[in-house]
Design a protein around this motif. Sequence first.
Motif, PDB file in Angstrom:
ATOM      1  N   HIS A  80     -17.363  41.577   4.320  1.00 40.42           N
ATOM      2  CA  HIS A  80     -17.873  40.775   3.208  1.00 40.42           C
ATOM      3  C   HIS A  80     -17.013  40.883   1.953  1.00 40.42           C
ATOM      4  O   HIS A  80     -17.344  40.307   0.929  1.00 40.42           O
ATOM      5  CB  HIS A  80     -19.341  41.120   2.948  1.00 40.42           C
ATOM      6  CG  HIS A  80     -20.223  40.687   4.082  1.00 40.42           C
ATOM      7  ND1 HIS A  80     -20.472  39.358   4.368  1.00 40.42           N
ATOM      8  CD2 HIS A  80     -20.831  41.392   5.065  1.00 40.42           C
ATOM      9  CE1 HIS A  80     -21.222  39.258   5.440  1.00 40.42           C
ATOM     10  NE2 HIS A  80     -21.447  40.486   5.904  1.00 40.42           N
ATOM     11  N   GLN A  81     -15.941  41.646   2.010  1.00 48.44           N
ATOM     12  CA  GLN A  81     -14.883  41.552   0.984  1.00 48.44           C
ATOM     13  C   GLN A  81     -13.564  41.205   1.675  1.00 48.44           C
ATOM     14  O   GLN A  81     -12.778  40.423   1.174  1.00 48.44           O
ATOM     15  CB  GLN A  81     -14.751  42.869   0.225  1.00 48.44           C
ATOM     16  CG  GLN A  81     -15.961  43.209  -0.624  1.00 48.44           C
ATOM     17  CD  GLN A  81     -15.743  44.458  -1.450  1.00 48.44           C
ATOM     18  OE1 GLN A  81     -14.737  44.595  -2.153  1.00 48.44           O
ATOM     19  NE2 GLN A  81     -16.700  45.382  -1.379  1.00 48.44           N
ATOM     20  N   ILE A  82     -13.386  41.824   2.819  1.00 46.87           N
ATOM     21  CA  ILE A  82     -12.231  41.506   3.668  1.00 46.87           C
ATOM     22  C   ILE A  82     -12.718  40.585   4.780  1.00 46.87           C
ATOM     23  O   ILE A  82     -13.632  40.956   5.512  1.00 46.87           O
ATOM     24  CB  ILE A  82     -11.663  42.783   4.315  1.00 46.87           C
ATOM     25  CG1 ILE A  82     -11.011  43.683   3.280  1.00 46.87           C
ATOM     26  CG2 ILE A  82     -10.732  42.465   5.460  1.00 46.87           C
ATOM     27  CD1 ILE A  82      -9.692  43.173   2.777  1.00 46.87           C
ATOM     28  N   ALA A  83     -12.163  39.430   4.887  1.00 45.26           N
ATOM     29  CA  ALA A  83     -12.530  38.543   5.988  1.00 45.26           C
ATOM     30  C   ALA A  83     -11.271  38.189   6.763  1.00 45.26           C
ATOM     31  O   ALA A  83     -10.336  37.631   6.193  1.00 45.26           O
ATOM     32  CB  ALA A  83     -13.189  37.284   5.440  1.00 45.26           C
ATOM     33  N   PRO A  84     -11.237  38.550   8.039  1.00 50.84           N
ATOM     34  CA  PRO A  84     -10.028  38.269   8.814  1.00 50.84           C
ATOM     35  C   PRO A  84      -9.953  36.809   9.229  1.00 50.84           C
ATOM     36  O   PRO A  84     -10.973  36.122   9.284  1.00 50.84           O
ATOM     37  CB  PRO A  84     -10.187  39.175  10.025  1.00 50.84           C
ATOM     38  CG  PRO A  84     -11.657  39.319  10.186  1.00 50.84           C
ATOM     39  CD  PRO A  84     -12.253  39.236   8.826  1.00 50.84           C
ATOM     40  N   PRO A  85      -8.769  36.329   9.538  1.00 49.33           N
ATOM     41  CA  PRO A  85      -8.640  34.970  10.055  1.00 49.33           C
ATOM     42  C   PRO A  85      -8.884  34.941  11.557  1.00 49.33           C
ATOM     43  O   PRO A  85      -9.074  35.978  12.181  1.00 49.33           O
ATOM     44  CB  PRO A  85      -7.194  34.624   9.732  1.00 49.33           C
ATOM     45  CG  PRO A  85      -6.489  35.935   9.834  1.00 49.33           C
ATOM     46  CD  PRO A  85      -7.460  36.992   9.403  1.00 49.33           C
ATOM     47  N   ILE A 100      -7.719  45.996  -2.534  1.00 51.04           N
ATOM     48  CA  ILE A 100      -7.310  45.408  -3.810  1.00 51.04           C
ATOM     49  C   ILE A 100      -6.496  44.149  -3.550  1.00 51.04           C
ATOM     50  O   ILE A 100      -6.639  43.123  -4.214  1.00 51.04           O
ATOM     51  CB  ILE A 100      -6.504  46.438  -4.641  1.00 51.04           C
ATOM     52  CG1 ILE A 100      -7.466  47.534  -5.137  1.00 51.04           C
ATOM     53  CG2 ILE A 100      -5.775  45.778  -5.807  1.00 51.04           C
ATOM     54  CD1 ILE A 100      -6.784  48.738  -5.733  1.00 51.04           C
ATOM     55  N   ARG A 101      -5.678  44.251  -2.532  1.00 55.07           N
ATOM     56  CA  ARG A 101      -4.801  43.109  -2.271  1.00 55.07           C
ATOM     57  C   ARG A 101      -5.541  41.947  -1.594  1.00 55.07           C
ATOM     58  O   ARG A 101      -5.280  40.783  -1.892  1.00 55.07           O
ATOM     59  CB  ARG A 101      -3.636  43.573  -1.394  1.00 55.07           C
ATOM     60  CG  ARG A 101      -2.681  42.458  -1.083  1.00 55.07           C
ATOM     61  CD  ARG A 101      -1.362  42.931  -0.579  1.00 55.07           C
ATOM     62  NE  ARG A 101      -0.535  41.774  -0.245  1.00 55.07           N
ATOM     63  CZ  ARG A 101       0.484  41.817   0.566  1.00 55.07           C
ATOM     64  NH1 ARG A 101       0.848  42.971   1.092  1.00 55.07           N
ATOM     65  NH2 ARG A 101       1.171  40.734   0.824  1.00 55.07           N
ATOM     66  N   TYR A 102      -6.458  42.271  -0.691  1.00 60.72           N
ATOM     67  CA  TYR A 102      -6.993  41.194   0.154  1.00 60.72           C
ATOM     68  C   TYR A 102      -8.467  40.856  -0.067  1.00 60.72           C
ATOM     69  O   TYR A 102      -8.973  39.914   0.537  1.00 60.72           O
ATOM     70  CB  TYR A 102      -6.796  41.546   1.623  1.00 60.72           C
ATOM     71  CG  TYR A 102      -5.350  41.528   2.055  1.00 60.72           C
ATOM     72  CD1 TYR A 102      -4.652  40.321   2.174  1.00 60.72           C
ATOM     73  CD2 TYR A 102      -4.676  42.706   2.320  1.00 60.72           C
ATOM     74  CE1 TYR A 102      -3.319  40.304   2.571  1.00 60.72           C
ATOM     75  CE2 TYR A 102      -3.351  42.697   2.723  1.00 60.72           C
ATOM     76  CZ  TYR A 102      -2.674  41.497   2.847  1.00 60.72           C
ATOM     77  OH  TYR A 102      -1.359  41.478   3.228  1.00 60.72           O
ATOM     78  N   ALA A 103      -9.171  41.653  -0.910  1.00 54.92           N
ATOM     79  CA  ALA A 103     -10.594  41.357  -1.085  1.00 54.92           C
ATOM     80  C   ALA A 103     -10.771  39.959  -1.669  1.00 54.92           C
ATOM     81  O   ALA A 103     -10.117  39.598  -2.654  1.00 54.92           O
ATOM     82  CB  ALA A 103     -11.247  42.393  -1.991  1.00 54.92           C
ATOM     83  N   PHE A 104     -11.636  39.190  -1.053  1.00 56.01           N
ATOM     84  CA  PHE A 104     -11.955  37.811  -1.468  1.00 56.01           C
ATOM     85  C   PHE A 104     -10.701  36.928  -1.549  1.00 56.01           C
ATOM     86  O   PHE A 104     -10.666  35.958  -2.310  1.00 56.01           O
ATOM     87  CB  PHE A 104     -12.696  37.799  -2.821  1.00 56.01           C
ATOM     88  CG  PHE A 104     -13.969  38.609  -2.799  1.00 56.01           C
ATOM     89  CD1 PHE A 104     -15.054  38.206  -2.036  1.00 56.01           C
ATOM     90  CD2 PHE A 104     -14.075  39.785  -3.543  1.00 56.01           C
ATOM     91  CE1 PHE A 104     -16.226  38.964  -2.009  1.00 56.01           C
ATOM     92  CE2 PHE A 104     -15.239  40.530  -3.518  1.00 56.01           C
ATOM     93  CZ  PHE A 104     -16.310  40.129  -2.756  1.00 56.01           C
ATOM     94  N   ALA A 105      -9.682  37.299  -0.797  1.00 59.02           N
ATOM     95  CA  ALA A 105      -8.441  36.494  -0.816  1.00 59.02           C
ATOM     96  C   ALA A 105      -8.766  35.109  -0.275  1.00 59.02           C
ATOM     97  O   ALA A 105      -9.459  34.955   0.718  1.00 59.02           O
ATOM     98  CB  ALA A 105      -7.382  37.174   0.049  1.00 59.02           C
TER      99      ALA A 105
END
Lengths: 1227, 293
Positions: free
Chosen positions: A939-944, A1038-1043
């Motif tokens: 729910h912060q990191i979502a993979p493709p 930090i880099r990918y959350a909610f990207a």
Amino acid sequence: MFWTVARFEVWYQLRNVYLLAWAFLSFAVTAGIFLFEPMRIDPGGSLIATSASYFLPTFLAIVIGLMIPMTAILGGAVVRDLQLGSGELLKATLLTRTGYVFGRFFGAFLPVALIYSLHILLIWLVCQSPGLPADKYPDFKLAALLQPAAIMATTLLSAACMLFAVGTLARSALVSYIIVALLIGAWVFTLTKVEFGGYEEMRHVLDWTGFASVYIANETHSIHERNTELLTLSQDFYRNRTLWLSVGGFSLFGAWLLQGTRGGLWGNRRVDADAGQLSPETGRLKRYQTNMDLAAVRTQIWARLTLDLKRIVISPAFGLLIAGSIYLFWTFANNTGSFGDRGIEPVTRLLVKELYNPSLLFIVLTASIFASELVWGDTDRRIHELIDVTPSGTWVYVLPKLAVICFATMTFVLVGSAVGLVAQAAKGYPLFEVGKIALWLWLPLALSVFQFSALALFCHCVTPNKIWGWVLYFMLAIGVSLVADLMGFGHVLLDYGLIESVPLSDFNGQAHFWRNAAWLQLHWTLIACMSVLGAVLMWRRGVEQRFKPRLAALPMVLRSANGIALAIFFVASSASGGWIFYHTNVVNSFATDHEYKKWAAQLERDLAPLEAWSGPTIVAVKLEVDIRPKAVTATANGILTLENRTNRPLTQFILNHSSIALETASMPDARRKEVIKDYGISIWTFTKPLAPGEKRDLTFKSALDGNTVADNDPLTAVVSNGSFIESTQLVPSIRIDRDSWLTDLNERKKEGLPEKRPLPQAMLGENYYTPGSGWLDADITVSTDIGQIPVAPGVLVRETIKNGRVTRQFRSPVKINNLFAIQSANYVVKRERIQLDNGPVELEIYHLPGFTRNLTTIMTAMRTSLQTFSKLYGPYPFGVLRIVQTPSYGAVDIAAQAYAGTVPFYEDGGWLQIIEADGYENDLAETTAHEVAHMWWGHQIAPPMRPGALVLTEGLAEMTSWVALKELVSNSSYGTLMGQALRTYEFERGKEKVGEPTLATMEGEEYLAYGKAPLALFTIREEIGSNLFDAALRSFLIRYAFAENTLPTVEDLLGTLKQAAKPELHPLIDQLFNERVTWNSEIGHLEANQQKESGSHVEISAAAWTESLSEIGEVVKNAAIGRAPIRLYDSVPCDEEKLDEIRRINDVSDDEALKNNCYMSAEAAAFSADLTRTLRYFQFTLPEAKWVGRARVGDAEMFGGKGAENSRRQASAPFPPHDFLPSQKPK
Amino acid sequence: MLTITDLSHIYPNGVKAISNLSLTIPKGMFGLLGPNGAGKSTLMRSIATLQTPTEGAIQFGEIDVIKHPAQLRAQLGYLPQEFGVYPRVSALHLLDHFARLKGFSKPQERKEMIEGLLNQVNLWAVRKKAVASFSGGMRQRFGIAQALLGNPKLLIVDEPTAGLDPEERARFLNLLASLSDEAAIILSTHIVEDVSDLCPNMAIMAGGRIVLQGDTSELVRRLDGQVWRKVVSRGEVGAYQSHYRVIATRLFAGETVLHVLSETDPADGFSPLQQGLEELYMASILQDRELEK
């Protein structure tokens, strides 16, 4: 004499037409299993049909099948002589008891053994058939066929001995069959139910087939091992065989002894009762005339009823069945307090759920037993002529029999319930909720009892003998349904009386779902009434048993009140059937399995091209959901904001409403161009193209209606209390999904679909869980009846109560996945506020009043997990964390799910779980920690939608939950948690359909996501250090959350980890994620002599190596392990730390005795060596005299000394044991 | 009166058990004699409504037995040649069960009937013992008792005295005789004496047909002067059989005695014999066989 008897028996049995028919049937089925794909036994999709692992269950099935005729011929071999009176003639010859008993047994067993052997030959022949698919029938090895055949031959022999003894003891075919049924039933439950709760080891003893011991010893084998190697036979297996062959031998001896007892051929015969010396009495003979009035009929019915009841109730068969049912129901009822391997409170609805199917099974099976006994009993006893000449009408025969069959079968339901109540009490459940049991279990099953009793009575009435009665009954009761399902045209109207249990929950009991089943109950009850009338009309009387003459007379007997009643029931059942058909096939859009597969295949062909369309992205949702609990409906009015995130104008998009009931949809400057109705897909055209970066709103309305009739899969989302509506049930999507596509490879092949259809480039970058959606701004308003609390993701911003409705509006402080749930029930809420670095967080637990057992555990786990994760991986952004009790109507064996800031916890796993020991990790805390971890990983990191996606969600959530658990529970052990994950992986990998992918290439494989992935991640954490590892994950977040534009992949994660790790660790990371490697170690022997003056002389041989495996687990490469530590241990008195640990765990009363008797292991010496696959021999002398009692290489360890038990001399794992990590190797 | 008209019955395996049989049985005792396989039991079962004949009609008084079997059953008593019983059920209870099935709803009536019958068949002392444990003779007596329950207007007894000792046989025959004023009683038996002692009317069956029927005394009288006897050596029997119509070969006091049928004196040392029902029976069977040839 032995040979004379045996020869005669063989000759006699080989002329037994039933045995030959059975053999023929068994041959046909066996050949079908190999030649006809739908009949294949499929213990694991990857098994080839010529492997020993495949042959074993095949031979097991053959043996179980042969037990039916074996019961008849082995039991009949001696009973025959007693019943026909030929025994006395035999006894008058020179025949001895030994020659008779063993000759009869051998002669009866030999034809069975011959039939079994012919199966082996048949399978060999079938496997040589040139037309078989080469992938399933590669090289045939005779040993692979003969080994399982030999294993099961021992089962056949021991079973034959037991059956012979049973037949001798019971002297009744019915009793023998019941004992066999109980034996098979007990075996099934031994295999399937004695799985949890520390009884696993008992399977080695209890399983009279020996199958369980072989299965357990081969359970963790890879696909390659299962397909190429002979079966591993453990000591447990040999012990099992010795035990059960001995039981067989003793049974045979028992049969010999029985023949010498009273009632046996060589025992003292019964002496007929004699009138003795009677003084002749004249006695007045009173004469009365029969008057066939109503009282006479009542008297007749009562007479038959009491007699039939006595015949059944005091028969040994009934007693045996009751005893067997107590055992079987206990096994099931005892399972009530289990959810997976967790202990949960055995509430009544769970008890009912456990008892329903076994009770129904008992009804189905026993109805025919009693019907056969009652219908044929008079004929069998040759008393039917006396009965049939009495002026009794046909109803006088049928009604009492029906009542007795109903009573006898219902007895099992009641016995099962009584056993269930005892099981509840034994587990400490304090309530005897007989009212609930009566409503949920007795009432529906009483109708089932009537339905199957009537059918059984009908079948035995119309057929000319018992065998045909059974055949017809099984055909109608089970066969039609089974065949229809197998052939792919299963329909609820073909499942006579087999009505599934109504879903139950602590929220509403049966809720409105009983209505769904009521129509089916009505329909089958009407058919059952027709069966009763059929039995009356076709009742055989006198000596005429044939069907044809009775059928010929039917037109005449139909011209009666019974005929009119039959016509009425026919019309009524046709009407109810028509109503059910209408709802099943028209209203609920039914398709047979066969039709569904065709439809799904066509859907894939039609829609696959649309997958490649690049469309807009959903970036915001505004939703107003109106839940009407009493009406069991819900409606949603929503607005989806669509944004063009491509770099070119978009002219069209897809609206996917296949899983929802979409009522309206509209959008400015867009119109619906085409509706593909069958698939729930619409093609929309932008009349004004959607420019890059432009946003436009789609307004829609959808609805849910839970009021269905005869629905195989009733909607469970909306109920009167406890609605749980997932967003996918209300909100349309704008991409093609693959939810309806066929996944089974065989089915895909049959439908002409490619084995795998790669995702088009356009989809690869989409969110794995919600393609077509980005991170959303969510504004959700839910209204429900007053008295209930509506719940949705986000922080509560407004609540209004008006007109008996409560409305709440939720808004999430951060963006969320387009995947959430809306709930409503009469909850009470437990709240707590905690302060984290980025501000306060509200902790809320929504639960039903009274369900407070685990609130503290859940709240503590929530708090600790949030604190741990926010400290290690970054702030918790959702402002509120809710755990919501959720009914289990629709969920099967799921404990919980995670949505943004909200965790629906299903009632079985979450709210009834019994925490037995505080201070140790428990499943509830573990589940809570895992779901809370998803607030970061998912729910912060979502993979493709790329391979390896689940590593970023389930893998990380599982591994980091271990870290939280360590914080939460001081006694928590990583070793235990890793052991669980390892078992998950090892037990499932060999059952893969096509082969095991790597972690980086996996797609939906749960055994990798929950098993191997956390193990690999934790290994890396251990090696590079928890601080560095956690910091790396934090930077990853930090880099990918909610990207929005670049969703992180497993490669991105590995890249981050490699940055934190030293370069020498990179190969290990690659091995863990991109290869299938096992780390192996072995200790050949250990010998240590304690010499006081010159030290200790030690000899040891050890091996350590890695194996690279192919997809199917075949070793493709071995590699040595350099500088592998070899550790030697001495036994020394416990130090204070160890003593403290023991004191803490145990209740120590004599501390002095503890100190004097406590010894611990202490490292005596360690050295490293380059080890390979081959054992390497070392000998050396330690400078000091030490008792080297134990050695360890990797995870392999060995205890030295004479008579010492060797433990785990070989070890293998998909990750390096601690000692083999680069950082642990001696420098 | 029971009237059987053109009755035929063919079993599924093709055996014609009864062939165009017509018979009238008046009230009173009626004896039915015939060798094994003559079709007696099939005839009994057909009359007793236990099987529907392939063709023909059976009328008992006003009742068409084939169309309305239930009406006959209310007036029927039946003892088959062989029958079984329920295990663990006493004579008293089983008899009571049959009484209930025959429609006797009043307990007092049943009690009186059952007690009387158990005394009549001499089973009173063992009334509480399981019928399944009875010896063959006792079981047969129980069968007789159940057949006599109520007031049957048609009583069919198939080999009723088989297995009874002489005392019990006499007792039973007396009992039957006492009922013969009120009911039609069909006595099927191999024991010729039973028929001659009791039955004023009789029939002899062979090959599914009635070969002889009528008044018993009249039928026996028809053979006056036609039966002859001679003592011969055992070796001569074959030669005599080829020259004379031998109806019986007996041993008497160690000597072989031939009975032959001849309308005139056969001379050759034969002397006239005072014929009885047994000779009639044997002569009928012989004549039937000769006809078949």
